[in-house]
Write a protein that holds these residues in place. Structure first.
Motif, PDB file in Angstrom:
ATOM      1  N   ARG A 114      42.863  38.102  46.126  1.00  0.00           N
ATOM      2  CA  ARG A 114      41.429  37.961  46.374  1.00  0.00           C
ATOM      3  C   ARG A 114      41.100  38.531  47.739  1.00  0.00           C
ATOM      4  O   ARG A 114      41.864  38.411  48.686  1.00  0.00           O
ATOM      5  N   GLN A 141      37.916  41.364  41.286  1.00  0.00           N
ATOM      6  CA  GLN A 141      37.675  39.922  41.365  1.00  0.00           C
ATOM      7  C   GLN A 141      36.231  39.624  40.999  1.00  0.00           C
ATOM      8  O   GLN A 141      35.398  40.528  40.962  1.00  0.00           O
ATOM      9  N   ALA A 152      32.130  41.722  37.755  1.00  0.00           N
ATOM     10  CA  ALA A 152      33.148  41.676  38.799  1.00  0.00           C
ATOM     11  C   ALA A 152      32.952  42.851  39.749  1.00  0.00           C
ATOM     12  O   ALA A 152      32.091  43.697  39.542  1.00  0.00           O
TER      13      ALA A 152
END
Length: 151
Positions: A146, A124, A107
């Motif tokens: 996001r 994310q 991530a």
């Protein structure tokens, strides 16, 4: 015998209904979503835990264990075997689901300075299109936030 089967049925229905959740703007359903804009100040590679706790493994394991337990003995012994099989199957199914699907994944931890001057940090899955200094949108909030590039 009927009492135990009734309790097992009630428990199974409770587990199935408990796995269901209402859909609203917070959980990803229809509704308003907060969108902020800003510029990426920092991107750091990290790992994040996936969230695959659906309970399907426990439910299927419990049903399988119940079915296998029903094949053992008669009377009270069979009832005990069914309960033990359902519990063992649920525990085994939950373990198998976590082992297969709940692995850490690569991530990015992204820090965005919004146009209002506030710093927002979002972790994310990796988006290779994001670069330091890029103008972006921060969509949503909390675990659902996001960072996406501005078009």
């Amino acid at each position: 015998m009927k009492t135990i089967v009734s309790w097992l049925t009630i428990t199974l229905v409770g587990l199935v209904l408990g796995a269901c959740s209402a859909v609203d703007s917070v959980s990803g359903g229809a509704g308003e979503t907060e969108i902020r804009s800003g510029k990426i100040e920092q991107i750091t590679q990290t790992q994040m835990q996936t969230n695959h706790d659906s309970g399907v493994g426990a439910i299927l394991g419990g049903i399988g264990g119940l079915a296998l337990g029903s094949l053992i003995g008669q009377g009270t012994g069979r009832d005990v075997a069914m309960v033990a099989g359902a519990l063992a199957g649920a525990a085994g199914g939950n373990y198998a689901e976590k082992k297969k699907y709940d692995q850490p994944m690569d991530a990015q931890q992204i820090i965005v300075r919004t146009h209002s001057g506030v710093l927002v940090q979002v972790t994310q899955p990796i988006n290779p299109a994001l670069k330091k200094g890029m103008n972006v949108y921060v969509e949503g909030s909390g675990n659902e936030a996001r960072v996406v590039p501005q078009s």
